[in-house]
Enzyme design. Structure first.
Site, PDB file in Angstrom:
ATOM      1  N   ARG A 153       0.768  -1.306  -0.052  1.00 41.58           N
ATOM      2  CA  ARG A 153      -0.041   0.004   0.077  1.00 41.58           C
ATOM      3  C   ARG A 153       0.772   1.182  -0.099  1.00 41.58           C
ATOM      4  NH1 ARG A 153      -4.950  -2.147   2.256  1.00 41.58           N
ATOM      5  NH2 ARG A 153      -6.686  -0.820   2.548  1.00 41.58           N
TER       6      ARG A 153
ATOM      7  N   ARG B  49     -17.687  -3.407  10.029  1.00 39.82           N
ATOM      8  CA  ARG B  49     -16.383  -2.651  10.121  1.00 39.82           C
ATOM      9  C   ARG B  49     -16.563  -1.416  10.365  1.00 39.82           C
ATOM     10  NH1 ARG B  49     -12.988  -4.087   4.700  1.00 39.82           N
ATOM     11  NH2 ARG B  49     -12.044  -2.139   5.366  1.00 39.82           N
TER      12      ARG B  49
END
Ligand code: AMP
Length: 191
Positions: A88, A135
């Protein structure tokens, strides 16, 4: 076969990785899932990363690199792996190269799923509804931060793989089956 599925949150990386895991018998490694498992088990690492993940920021490169390096040494990755959510940052991409070299393993392809920003937002908000807000980072405000983090820190990884001639782009706006078909057209010759 070792591959990276690349793209912003909501691009369909997890969905496609689960299908490819079945198709090619290679292990789907989602760094997000790994971190969420650490949080759920209330491990020391889980406690350290929870606030960062809930805010939609990135966990430190050192932690992520060690996590992935240990994970791909496990027997279930012997036939290969699909990285979903890693690398990332450019530093993670460099570290991945170094670790694969040390382990005498290769990277076969980097597949980028391209999806419009509006579609990403609507997909993730839909996921939040469907999962009952499981989440903490699937809310509109955090999502906007995650997309900004993606553009600032993760998108710069793309030229790294483009320069190595490893980057393949797939239109992630298509339906799931068509996206899978396009990815298989790239991977079948490598399998
Ligand atoms: P994901 O499930 O891939 O959207 O990841 C959820 C969250 O986990 C991200 O927003 C980051 O906070 C963290 N995370 C996952 N993978 C990485 C990574 N490779 N580097 C840094 N942070 C990560």
């Amino acid at each position: 076969m070792n591959i990276i599925l690349f793209g912003p949150p909501g691009a369909g990386k997890g969905t496609q990785a689960a299908i490819l895991e079945e198709t090619y018998g290679i292990k789907h490694l989602s760094t997000g899932d790994m971190l969420r498992a650490e949080i759920a088990s209330e491990s020391e690492l889980g406690r350290r990363v929870k606030g960062i993940i809930d805010a939609g920021d990135l966990v430190s490169d050192d932690i992520m690199i060690e996590l992935i390096s240990n994970r791909i040494d496990q027997p279930d990755c012997a036939k290969g792996f699909i990285l979903d959510g890693f690398p990332r940052t450019v530093a993670q991409a460099h570290a991945l190269d170094t670790m694969l070299q040390a382990k005498e393993r290769n990277l076969d392809a980097v597949i980028q799923l391209e999806v419009d920003e509006e579609e990403l937002i609507s997909r993730i908000l839909k996921r939040a509804e469907e999962t009952g807000g499981a989440r903490a980072d699937d809310n509109e405000e955090t999502l906007r931060n995650r997309l900004q983090v993606y553009r600032r820190q993760t998108e710069p990884v793309l030229p790294y793989y483009r320069d190595k001639d490893m980057l393949k782009t797939v239109d992630g706006m298509q339906d799931i089956e068509t996206v899978t078909k396009d990815i298989r057209a790239i991977l079948d010759p490598l399998a």
